[in-house]
Design a protein around this motif. Structure first.
Motif, PDB file in Angstrom:
ATOM      1  N   SER A 219       0.850  -1.187   0.000  1.00 40.17           N
ATOM      2  CA  SER A 219       0.000   0.000   0.000  1.00 40.17           C
ATOM      3  C   SER A 219       0.884   1.235   0.000  1.00 40.17           C
ATOM      4  CB  SER A 219      -0.907   0.020   1.243  1.00 40.17           C
ATOM      5  OG  SER A 219      -1.595   1.260   1.348  1.00 40.17           O
ATOM      6  N   PRO A 220       0.516   2.263  -0.753  1.00 43.14           N
ATOM      7  CA  PRO A 220       1.276   3.515  -0.695  1.00 43.14           C
ATOM      8  C   PRO A 220       0.958   4.327   0.552  1.00 43.14           C
ATOM      9  CG  PRO A 220      -0.526   3.721  -2.249  1.00 43.14           C
ATOM     10  CD  PRO A 220      -0.524   2.295  -1.791  1.00 43.14           C
ATOM     11  N   GLU A 221       0.070   3.815   1.397  1.00 44.50           N
ATOM     12  CA  GLU A 221      -0.264   4.467   2.663  1.00 44.50           C
ATOM     13  C   GLU A 221       0.527   3.821   3.802  1.00 44.50           C
ATOM     14  OE1 GLU A 221      -2.155   7.057   3.231  1.00 44.50           O
ATOM     15  OE2 GLU A 221      -2.870   7.318   1.177  1.00 44.50           O
ATOM     16  N   ALA A 222       1.105   4.648   4.660  1.00 47.03           N
ATOM     17  CA  ALA A 222       1.917   4.139   5.765  1.00 47.03           C
ATOM     18  C   ALA A 222       1.111   3.241   6.694  1.00 47.03           C
ATOM     19  CB  ALA A 222       2.514   5.310   6.555  1.00 47.03           C
ATOM     20  N   ASN A 223      -0.170   3.523   6.851  1.00 52.53           N
ATOM     21  CA  ASN A 223      -1.033   2.747   7.747  1.00 52.53           C
ATOM     22  C   ASN A 223      -1.842   1.683   7.019  1.00 52.53           C
ATOM     23  OD1 ASN A 223      -0.228   4.127  10.090  1.00 52.53           O
ATOM     24  ND2 ASN A 223      -1.690   5.778   9.689  1.00 52.53           N
ATOM     25  N   SER A 224      -1.412   1.341   5.802  1.00 53.93           N
ATOM     26  CA  SER A 224      -2.111   0.319   5.025  1.00 53.93           C
ATOM     27  C   SER A 224      -3.594   0.671   4.913  1.00 53.93           C
ATOM     28  CB  SER A 224      -1.904  -1.064   5.657  1.00 53.93           C
ATOM     29  OG  SER A 224      -2.427  -2.101   4.859  1.00 53.93           O
ATOM     30  N   VAL A 225      -4.484  -0.295   5.005  1.00 55.14           N
ATOM     31  CA  VAL A 225      -5.915  -0.040   4.845  1.00 55.14           C
ATOM     32  C   VAL A 225      -6.498   0.658   6.071  1.00 55.14           C
ATOM     33  CG1 VAL A 225      -8.141  -1.149   4.355  1.00 55.14           C
ATOM     34  CG2 VAL A 225      -6.082  -2.014   3.293  1.00 55.14           C
ATOM     35  N   ALA A 226      -5.759   0.681   7.163  1.00 60.27           N
ATOM     36  CA  ALA A 226      -6.209   1.431   8.348  1.00 60.27           C
ATOM     37  C   ALA A 226      -6.284   2.926   8.061  1.00 60.27           C
ATOM     38  CB  ALA A 226      -5.265   1.174   9.526  1.00 60.27           C
ATOM     39  N   ALA A 227      -5.686   3.367   6.956  1.00 61.03           N
ATOM     40  CA  ALA A 227      -5.742   4.782   6.583  1.00 61.03           C
ATOM     41  C   ALA A 227      -7.121   5.183   6.074  1.00 61.03           C
ATOM     42  CB  ALA A 227      -4.693   5.074   5.512  1.00 61.03           C
ATOM     43  N   PHE A 228      -7.974   4.193   5.788  1.00 57.82           N
ATOM     44  CA  PHE A 228      -9.301   4.471   5.238  1.00 57.82           C
ATOM     45  C   PHE A 228     -10.387   4.133   6.246  1.00 57.82           C
ATOM     46  CE2 PHE A 228      -6.438   3.201   1.774  1.00 57.82           C
ATOM     47  CZ  PHE A 228      -6.428   4.377   1.041  1.00 57.82           C
ATOM     48  N   GLY A 229     -11.571   4.660   6.025  1.00 58.41           N
ATOM     49  CA  GLY A 229     -12.683   4.455   6.935  1.00 58.41           C
ATOM     50  C   GLY A 229     -13.315   3.087   6.805  1.00 58.41           C
ATOM     51  N   ALA A 230     -14.306   2.834   7.648  1.00 57.88           N
ATOM     52  CA  ALA A 230     -14.951   1.525   7.730  1.00 57.88           C
ATOM     53  C   ALA A 230     -15.612   1.125   6.405  1.00 57.88           C
ATOM     54  CB  ALA A 230     -15.983   1.529   8.847  1.00 57.88           C
ATOM     55  N   VAL A 231     -16.225   2.075   5.711  1.00 54.86           N
ATOM     56  CA  VAL A 231     -16.915   1.753   4.458  1.00 54.86           C
ATOM     57  C   VAL A 231     -15.932   1.189   3.439  1.00 54.86           C
ATOM     58  CG1 VAL A 231     -18.194   2.704   2.511  1.00 54.86           C
ATOM     59  CG2 VAL A 231     -18.726   3.469   4.830  1.00 54.86           C
ATOM     60  N   VAL A 232     -14.789   1.833   3.306  1.00 55.22           N
ATOM     61  CA  VAL A 232     -13.769   1.369   2.359  1.00 55.22           C
ATOM     62  C   VAL A 232     -13.256  -0.006   2.771  1.00 55.22           C
ATOM     63  CG1 VAL A 232     -11.498   1.852   1.361  1.00 55.22           C
ATOM     64  CG2 VAL A 232     -13.101   3.725   1.775  1.00 55.22           C
ATOM     65  N   GLN A 233     -13.052  -0.213   4.062  1.00 57.53           N
ATOM     66  CA  GLN A 233     -12.552  -1.500   4.539  1.00 57.53           C
ATOM     67  C   GLN A 233     -13.529  -2.627   4.223  1.00 57.53           C
ATOM     68  OE1 GLN A 233     -11.521  -1.006   8.701  1.00 57.53           O
ATOM     69  NE2 GLN A 233     -10.165   0.727   8.260  1.00 57.53           N
ATOM     70  N   TRP A 234     -14.823  -2.350   4.323  1.00 56.80           N
ATOM     71  CA  TRP A 234     -15.823  -3.367   3.971  1.00 56.80           C
ATOM     72  C   TRP A 234     -15.773  -3.696   2.482  1.00 56.80           C
ATOM     73  CZ3 TRP A 234     -17.908  -6.712   6.972  1.00 56.80           C
ATOM     74  CH2 TRP A 234     -18.232  -6.419   8.299  1.00 56.80           C
ATOM     75  N   VAL A 235     -15.439  -2.711   1.627  1.00 52.62           N
ATOM     76  CA  VAL A 235     -15.346  -2.963   0.188  1.00 52.62           C
ATOM     77  C   VAL A 235     -14.167  -3.881  -0.125  1.00 52.62           C
ATOM     78  CG1 VAL A 235     -14.925  -1.895  -2.065  1.00 52.62           C
ATOM     79  CG2 VAL A 235     -16.501  -0.821  -0.445  1.00 52.62           C
ATOM     80  N   PHE A 236     -13.087  -3.743   0.626  1.00 48.57           N
ATOM     81  CA  PHE A 236     -11.916  -4.600   0.401  1.00 48.57           C
ATOM     82  C   PHE A 236     -12.243  -6.084   0.613  1.00 48.57           C
ATOM     83  CE2 PHE A 236      -9.182  -0.834   0.874  1.00 48.57           C
ATOM     84  CZ  PHE A 236      -8.113  -1.152   0.040  1.00 48.57           C
ATOM     85  N   ILE A 237     -13.052  -6.385   1.609  1.00 46.83           N
ATOM     86  CA  ILE A 237     -13.239  -7.772   2.059  1.00 46.83           C
ATOM     87  C   ILE A 237     -13.736  -8.708   0.964  1.00 46.83           C
ATOM     88  CG2 ILE A 237     -14.565  -9.244   3.630  1.00 46.83           C
ATOM     89  CD1 ILE A 237     -14.299  -6.977   5.726  1.00 46.83           C
ATOM     90  N   PRO A 238     -14.860  -8.416   0.278  1.00 45.54           N
ATOM     91  CA  PRO A 238     -15.319  -9.367  -0.747  1.00 45.54           C
ATOM     92  C   PRO A 238     -14.321  -9.556  -1.882  1.00 45.54           C
ATOM     93  CG  PRO A 238     -16.565  -7.319  -0.868  1.00 45.54           C
ATOM     94  CD  PRO A 238     -15.791  -7.273   0.399  1.00 45.54           C
ATOM     95  N   PHE A 239     -13.552  -8.525  -2.211  1.00 51.78           N
ATOM     96  CA  PHE A 239     -12.587  -8.664  -3.297  1.00 51.78           C
ATOM     97  C   PHE A 239     -11.372  -9.474  -2.859  1.00 51.78           C
ATOM     98  CE2 PHE A 239     -15.227  -5.353  -5.009  1.00 51.78           C
ATOM     99  CZ  PHE A 239     -15.207  -5.605  -6.377  1.00 51.78           C
ATOM    100  N   MET A 240     -11.016  -9.414  -1.588  1.00 45.27           N
ATOM    101  CA  MET A 240      -9.955 -10.295  -1.103  1.00 45.27           C
ATOM    102  C   MET A 240     -10.427 -11.744  -1.115  1.00 45.27           C
ATOM    103  SD  MET A 240      -7.890  -8.348   1.953  1.00 45.27           S
ATOM    104  CE  MET A 240      -9.298  -8.128   3.046  1.00 45.27           C
ATOM    105  N   ILE A 241     -11.711 -11.956  -0.797  1.00 51.39           N
ATOM    106  CA  ILE A 241     -12.275 -13.312  -0.871  1.00 51.39           C
ATOM    107  C   ILE A 241     -12.248 -13.808  -2.313  1.00 51.39           C
ATOM    108  CG2 ILE A 241     -14.371 -14.682  -0.561  1.00 51.39           C
ATOM    109  CD1 ILE A 241     -15.055 -12.881   1.830  1.00 51.39           C
ATOM    110  N   VAL A 242     -12.615 -12.936  -3.243  1.00 50.22           N
ATOM    111  CA  VAL A 242     -12.561 -13.280  -4.671  1.00 50.22           C
ATOM    112  C   VAL A 242     -11.137 -13.667  -5.067  1.00 50.22           C
ATOM    113  CG1 VAL A 242     -12.617 -12.249  -6.984  1.00 50.22           C
ATOM    114  CG2 VAL A 242     -14.556 -11.955  -5.434  1.00 50.22           C
ATOM    115  N   ALA A 243     -10.151 -12.903  -4.602  1.00 53.08           N
ATOM    116  CA  ALA A 243      -8.761 -13.153  -4.979  1.00 53.08           C
ATOM    117  C   ALA A 243      -8.268 -14.510  -4.502  1.00 53.08           C
ATOM    118  CB  ALA A 243      -7.861 -12.049  -4.420  1.00 53.08           C
TER     119      ALA A 243
END
Length: 512
Positions: free
Chosen positions: A237-261
């Motif tokens: 991630s180009p963010e120092a805090n990884s996905v923690a740099a984003f809010g809860a809504v964005v984090q929920w979007v990551f989850i299904p796509f990681m499952i897909v991967a």
């Protein structure tokens, strides 16, 4: 000694692969032009990569690769790609205090990228400390390595498509190749189209959240950068805090796509061809989904009960604690189980019970035919069925009990291959753990047993983060050079499923 392997053929085709990697460098070059940063770095990197590729190609290979040449090509191409991938880092002096001007650090970062490991030697990770172009190259290496460099080459190069089946079998994660069409080149194109399609959808979702105001810091650059490392289960991630740099809504979007991967991409091809029931009929997918559900539920209960006090009361109340616990538990289990390595929380601060659950997830791995790392779900299923058969045979010596998976009988050669791979994986993991611990003690680096274990499994399993100094917001920069070399080797053999690399170090491979 008379060599049995026509190494010139493998080296020459490796040169062809490198010339196409030079084309990939045009992407960060475009970013460099937009942001007016490191333009000369990528111009020089392209020129050097093309020159090396051209020199290799001049060896003029036999277009019909035999099994040994194919194995050498796959192993050599991946190692060579990691080496040329380090060139931009070296030229840019990438890393805090120019840490990646050291060749070993640059190769470590590049190998971690292409193998989608996500381990880093950087002390500071953000576009505030490094150019946008360098950080985008770091992201792109994971996207290229996710579905497979050789699979991509087979999809576009007719000279490799001739030997495509054996090349894909050597590179693709999992014990078997699922051929979707009669022509392997067409299968390779289908897999890359599905992969590319999911990437585009995720970019659109991320940037859409930004446009409607739900993700202020999810710029178009960040949307592309994180899509590039979500689908390949990479985790950079180009963010120092990884996905923690984003809010809860964005984090929920990551989850299904990681499952897909972490799902076998061939299953999506069947869905697109009006066969959606293949998902429910697939034993490996059901086990994969069940493992996520069980481990996430267990971890969620632990977090809700106080395993991570930092997840507790919001604004001085208990409101939102349940959602927090569920989101962090599900995110971290999915991320570590399929080897993505993203983090929404510093799980190094969680208690020992929660860490044990995370460690179990690290050993499971994604599905065969996915971009996930680790041992893989399907191998664990075979191992468990073999163990059950041995217990049955002990009670009934005359019983004949073939191993079945999804109603089909698994050939005994495949069973032996699964057991052999699993044994080699665990053996390499144990030896590497001992070496890393002893090497740390040699240089006076304080390293606990859990940290050594997690560093070993995180590199050979292509996971990235571990515990302690290699935690989700830590790094591998403080390890001695000898340990970094071992970890580079672990990432290499882990991505190529061990045997195609280790066999090169045996005399029998080279002799007539």
């Amino acid at each position: 000694m008379s060599l049995r392997v026509d190494w010139r053929a493998s080296v020459s085709l490796t040169g062809t692969v490198l010339k196409y990697i030079a084309l990939a460098l045009l992407v960060p070059l475009a970013v460099a032009i937009v942001y007016r940063e490191d333009i000369l770095v990528f111009v020089a990197a392209i020129a050097i990569t093309v020159a090396i590729g051209e020199a290799f190609e001049r060896l003029e290979p036999d277009p019909d690769l035999r099994p040994r040449e194919a194995m050498l090509l796959v192993a050599l191409a991946w190692f060579a790609v990691a080496l040329v991938g380090a060139i931009p880092y070296l030229l840019a002096g990438y890393g805090t205090e120019s840490a990646l001007r050291l060749p070993i650090n640059a190769v470590f970062e590049s190998m971690s990228g292409f193998t989608t490991t996500g381990a880093t030697v950087m002390a500071e990770i953000s576009v505030e400390h490094h150019s946008h172009a360098i950080m985008m190259w770091r992201q792109l290496t994971q996207w290229l390595g996710g579905m497979g460099i050789i699979v991509l080459m087979i999809a576009i190069l007719p000279e490799l498509a001739v030997n495509g089946a054996q090349l894909v079998r050597l590179e693709a994660p999992g014990p078997e190749l699922q051929k979707l069409t009669p022509k392997i080149a067409e299968t390779a194109r289908i897999l890359w189209i599905v992969y590319f399609g999911f990437t585009i959808v995720l970019v659109g979702l991320f940037y859409g959240l930004h446009l409607v105001g739900l993700a202020p810091n999810m710029s178009f650059y960040n949307a592309v950068a994180h899509a590039f490392t979500t689908l390949p289960t990479g985790g950079f991630s180009p963010e120092a805090n990884s996905v923690a740099a984003f809010g809860a809504v964005v984090q929920w979007v990551f989850i299904p796509f990681m499952i897909v991967a972490g799902t076998n991409f061939a299953l999506f091809w069947y869905v697109f061809h009006d066969k959606p029931t293949r998902f429910l009929q697939n034993t490996e997918f059901r086990t994969y989904a069940g493992a996520i559900a069980v481990l996430s539920g267990l971890l969620g209960v632990l977090l809700y009960g106080g395993a991570a006090p930092a997840l507790g009361a919001l604004g001085g109340t208990t409101e939102g604690v349940g959602e927090n616990a569920l989101r962090h538990a599900l995110f971290q289990i999915v991320s570590l189980l399929n080897s993505t390595g993203y983090a929404t929380s510093d799980f190094e601060q969680w208690d020992s019970t929660a860490k044990v659950v995370l460690l179990v997830a690290m050993f499971i791995g994604g599905s065969a035919g996915s971009t996930g790392g680790g041992i893989k779900i399907i191998r664990w299923l075979v191992v468990l069925k073999v163990a059950r058969r041995e217990l049955t045979t002990a009670a009934h010596p005359s019983a004949v009990q073939p191993i079945r998976l999804g109603g089909a009988v698994i050939d005994e050669d495949v069973v032996r291959g699964v057991l052999g791979f699993t044994l080699l994986f665990l053996l390499a993991f144990v030896v590497a753990t001992v070496f890393i611990a002893l090497d740390a003690a040699r240089v006076g680096l304080e390293l606990s047993v859990l940290e050594a274990i997690s560093a070993s499994i995180a590199t050979i399993g292509n996971i990235g983060p571990g515990f302690g100094m290699v935690g989700p917001f830590g790094g591998y920069g403080d390890f001695p050079t000898s340990s970094k070399l071992v970890m580079i080797f672990l990432m290499w053999i882990g991505r190529l499923e061990i045997i195609p690399v280790l066999v090169l170090f045996t005399g029998a491979f080279w002799k007539r």
